[in-house]
Design a protein around this motif. Structure first.
Motif, PDB file in Angstrom:
ATOM      1  N   CYS A 544       0.834  -1.205   0.000  1.00  0.00           N
ATOM      2  CA  CYS A 544       0.000   0.000   0.000  1.00  0.00           C
ATOM      3  C   CYS A 544       0.868   1.254   0.000  1.00  0.00           C
ATOM      4  O   CYS A 544       0.575   2.240  -0.696  1.00  0.00           O
ATOM      5  CB  CYS A 544      -0.933  -0.007   1.207  1.00  0.00           C
ATOM      6  N   LEU A 545       1.948   1.235   0.776  1.00  0.00           N
ATOM      7  CA  LEU A 545       2.834   2.405   0.852  1.00  0.00           C
ATOM      8  C   LEU A 545       3.522   2.657  -0.495  1.00  0.00           C
ATOM      9  O   LEU A 545       3.777   3.806  -0.859  1.00  0.00           O
ATOM     10  CB  LEU A 545       3.892   2.194   1.942  1.00  0.00           C
ATOM     11  N   ALA A 546       3.820   1.579  -1.212  1.00  0.00           N
ATOM     12  CA  ALA A 546       4.522   1.733  -2.493  1.00  0.00           C
ATOM     13  C   ALA A 546       3.608   2.241  -3.603  1.00  0.00           C
ATOM     14  O   ALA A 546       4.085   2.635  -4.667  1.00  0.00           O
ATOM     15  CB  ALA A 546       5.139   0.395  -2.906  1.00  0.00           C
ATOM     16  N   ASP A 547       2.300   2.223  -3.363  1.00  0.00           N
ATOM     17  CA  ASP A 547       1.337   2.652  -4.380  1.00  0.00           C
ATOM     18  C   ASP A 547       0.981   4.118  -4.147  1.00  0.00           C
ATOM     19  O   ASP A 547       0.357   4.466  -3.150  1.00  0.00           O
ATOM     20  CB  ASP A 547       0.092   1.772  -4.295  1.00  0.00           C
ATOM     21  N   THR A 548       1.382   4.976  -5.057  1.00  0.00           N
ATOM     22  CA  THR A 548       1.097   6.416  -4.930  1.00  0.00           C
ATOM     23  C   THR A 548      -0.058   6.854  -5.819  1.00  0.00           C
ATOM     24  O   THR A 548      -0.383   8.035  -5.876  1.00  0.00           O
ATOM     25  CB  THR A 548       2.357   7.221  -5.298  1.00  0.00           C
ATOM     26  N   ALA A 549      -0.673   5.903  -6.532  1.00  0.00           N
ATOM     27  CA  ALA A 549      -1.724   6.272  -7.484  1.00  0.00           C
ATOM     28  C   ALA A 549      -3.100   6.405  -6.835  1.00  0.00           C
ATOM     29  O   ALA A 549      -3.995   7.006  -7.413  1.00  0.00           O
ATOM     30  CB  ALA A 549      -1.788   5.242  -8.604  1.00  0.00           C
ATOM     31  N   LYS A 550      -3.287   5.828  -5.641  1.00  0.00           N
ATOM     32  CA  LYS A 550      -4.606   5.847  -5.006  1.00  0.00           C
ATOM     33  C   LYS A 550      -4.590   6.785  -3.797  1.00  0.00           C
ATOM     34  O   LYS A 550      -3.601   6.820  -3.043  1.00  0.00           O
ATOM     35  CB  LYS A 550      -5.003   4.434  -4.571  1.00  0.00           C
ATOM     36  N   PRO A 551      -5.680   7.480  -3.546  1.00  0.00           N
ATOM     37  CA  PRO A 551      -5.718   8.409  -2.396  1.00  0.00           C
ATOM     38  C   PRO A 551      -5.827   7.683  -1.059  1.00  0.00           C
ATOM     39  O   PRO A 551      -5.375   8.179  -0.032  1.00  0.00           O
ATOM     40  CB  PRO A 551      -6.963   9.262  -2.665  1.00  0.00           C
ATOM     41  N   GLU A 552      -6.466   6.522  -1.030  1.00  0.00           N
ATOM     42  CA  GLU A 552      -6.658   5.787   0.218  1.00  0.00           C
ATOM     43  C   GLU A 552      -6.277   4.321   0.001  1.00  0.00           C
ATOM     44  O   GLU A 552      -6.464   3.773  -1.085  1.00  0.00           O
ATOM     45  CB  GLU A 552      -8.120   5.869   0.669  1.00  0.00           C
TER      46      GLU A 552
END
Length: 654
Positions: A544-552
């Motif tokens: 989740c931390l590595a994913d910057t494309a989603k706001p939540e």
């Protein structure tokens, strides 16, 4: 044959005494005091093995490694690392160093490392020799095919020769010399379908047929006169060409290629027919020999204990052997990068493309996935297939399975590699732990109980992470049997969520737990199984931390019972994985986190679940998220000494 070895170290004593040891092992030793001097020696003697220190003046070992690999990728380089040089040693492995040893040098460890390299060099030579033998066989058979084609072309020329001597008339007196010198069976037939003249070779091999019916010389053709080549020539006025079988005077059947040519009278009517028959028994024998040779070649192609494909310039597979089909499925017509790597585009470092470019053999060691999900370490060797003009039209790739060799090597090198990789994580956790302790002390001095409690909670979480890391190291370093105990499933599952919840909350990831109320008990090795499942949960947070494309970001953690099986269902909406990453997720030392990951977590988690008789189903899609479904029997299996096999996950890619 002794291997040539270049020893590079700025300490003269090490060069002298280590050189004596290496010479006793049978190596032809050359020495250099630094990287720059080593390059000059390397160009002069072209050693197959280089043993170099990392820290040296003028040019260090890492730069020397890069330059040697740029000049000769097949040269094996062993790095010598002093205390505190572990980071550099890891970098060296990333630049394709074969191995590394630490100072002070243990001669037994160095001897073992060199033996592994000798085995690898020997295998490479065998593969190269095997490729050269196959190329030689292809060239020999290709030349034989050309020879056969030339002989057939000679038969076709006979028809033209018939036209050239069509001036023969009923009076054969002037042409008798040429007639008898023809290196084929020549006969002249009249309109009554009778033989009126033959050359000497015809008489010697087929008998004296003058005055007899034209068709009698043909095997099994007692009524052939009215549809044979002689009759057709009289009927159509045109030359004929056909394959026939003639009877020798000794009764043996002789395959021939028959050419006929009409001989017209002055009024234009066909008066005679010239028949020329070429013995093609030798061609048939050579064709059969070629067929047998081709069959032997195909048998050898299929029996080779390597996976072999032949691909064209577009990357399309045009042939594959039986071993390849068994491991990867039928690949003809498919792109090779799809078959091997499940990629949608060509590989950047493809050795076959290099062979197309320079026509030379190239080698590459890589990991591929079989049709049943197994990961194999393979050594790929390429060889050019050329046309008659010498142009490379196709490339043959042979993949030798060296998984067992890599498994043997990994046990000797993995602990050092693991410590170097883990050092970054330990350093970060210790720094965070010092900060948390400071906050505890600061809160106590100020009388701020809430601050102290929050800091203490952070200390507890960090200690848990350090403990989990140490357990991973100990688990991998020494195989252990299960120590099952009865635990309440709900309490066990809740403790897992409580262990990971502080990290998720701190990073802004929502963790929801759905734990059934009537789950009963299960007999498991609670400490090791908890560490395995925590690894999966923490991986979900990291994804989740590595994913910057989603706001939540959120993680759904569900625990349920299915009969005698407890199911731990962990799903996140993080960065997800592509197929290549999914297939390597449970492989030892594979990590998609760079230096932040050790490559041990999921490997150990899979091993521990397998020892409990359970399974892990992994589904994921790049950019969408990942789901791990872990199934654990509530009673462990009787046998608990199941070894870990990297890459044997029960993952079912989405």
């Amino acid at each position: 044959m002794s291997e040539s070895l270049l020893l590079v170290d700025d300490e003269e004593d090490i060069r002298r005494f280590l050189g004596l040891f290496l010479a006793d092992l049978g190596y032809d030793v050359h020495a250099a005091a630094n990287g720059e001097e080593a390059l000059a020696v390397f160009d002069a003697v072209a050693p197959s093995i280089v043993l170099t220190d990392i820290k040296m003046p003028v040019m260090d070992g890492l730069e020397l490694l890069k330059r040697i690999k740029a000049r000769s990728p097949e040269t094996e380089v062993v790095m010598i690392s002093g205390h505190g040089d572990m980071d550099l040693a890891i970098s060296c492995l990333q630049y394709d160093a074969a191995d590394f040893v630490t100072k002070p040098i243990n001669h037994d460890i160095l001897d073992a490392a060199l033996k592994r390299i000798d085995e690898k060099l020997a295998m490479r030579r065998e593969l190269r020799q095997y490729t050269q033998n196959l190329e030689k066989l292809v060239r020999e058979k290709s030349s034989r095919v050309v020879e056969l084609e030339r002989q057939l072309a000679a038969g076709q020329m006979a028809e033209t020769m018939c036209q050239a001597i069509s001036g023969l008339s009923a009076d054969l007196g002037e042409g008798a010399g040429y007639f008898n010198e023809m290196p084929c069976f020549v006969a002249v037939h009249n309109a009554s379908l009778e033989v009126v003249a033959t050359n000497q070779l015809y008489k010697d091999r087929l008998g004296d047929m003058v005055g007899r019916h034209s068709w009698e010389v043909y095997a099994g053709q007692a009524l052939r006169g009215f549809d044979g080549p002689i009759w057709k020539t009289f009927e159509t006025g045109k030359g004929q060409r056909s394959r026939e079988t003639m009877l020798c005077k000794n009764g043996r059947e002789l395959p021939v290629m028959v050419h006929t040519s009409p001989i017209a009278a002055t009024n234009g009517k066909v008066e005679l027919v010239l028949e020329m028959a070429v013995d093609v028994s030798e061609i048939k024998r050579l064709q059969e020999e070629l067929r047998v040779t081709q069959q032997k070649y195909m048998d050898l192609f299929d029996a080779t204990p390597c996976s072999i494909v032949v691909r064209d310039r577009a990357g399309t597979v045009v042939a594959n052997n039986r071993r390849f089909v068994e491991d990867f499925g039928e690949a003809v017509g498919r792109p090779c990068y799809d078959v091997f790597k499940h990629r949608g585009e060509p590989c950047a470092d493809c050795p076959a493309e290099q062979t197309f470019a320079d026509g030379e053999p190239h080698f590459q060691e890589t990991v591929v996935t079989t049709r049943d999900g197994r990961q194999l370490n393979v050594l790929i060797s390429t060889a050019a297939i050329r046309n008659a003009a010498g142009d490379v039209i196709e490339v043959m790739e042979m993949s030798a399975d060296i998984t067992s060799i890599r498994q043997l090597q990994s046990h000797l090198t993995s602990l050092g590699l693991m410590l170097g990789s883990i050092s970054h994580g330990v350093k970060g956790m210790l720094t965070a732990l010092e900060g948390a302790v400071y906050r505890v002390e600061s809160g106590l001095k100020r009388g701020d109980v809430a601050r102290s409690q929050a800091a203490a909670e952070a200390v507890r979480a960090l200690v848990g992470r350090v403990r989990a890391l140490v357990l991973n190291v100990l688990y991998y370093a020494k195989s252990r049997e299960l120590a099952p105990e009865s635990v309440d499933v709900a309490a066990f599952a809740t403790s897992l969520a409580q262990t990971v919840a502080p990290k998720a909350a701190r990073e802004g990831v929502t963790l929801t737990a759905d734990i059934g109320s009537d789950l009963g008990a299960m007999a498991v090795d609670a400490v090791n199984l908890q560490a395995a499942l925590v690894n999966i949960l923490e991986n979900a947070v990291d994804a989740c931390l590595a994913d910057t494309a989603k706001p939540e970001h959120h993680i759904a953690y569900r625990v349920r019972r299915e009969g005698a099986v407890i199911v731990f269902d962990i799903e996140d909406n993080g960065m997800g994985m592509d197929q290549e990453t999914r297939e390597k997720a449970f492989t030892l030392f594979f990590s998609s986190k760079g230096l932040k990951g050790t490559g041990l977590g999921l490997f150990i988690a899979h091993d521990m679940v397998a020892k409990h008789g359970g399974s892990i189903d992994l589904t994921s899609e790049s950019g969408l998220g990942t789901r791990f479904v872990v199934r654990i029997p509530d009673t462990p299996p009787a046998a608990t000494d199941t070894p870990a096999v990297p890459g044997q996950a029960e993952g079912r890619p989405a």
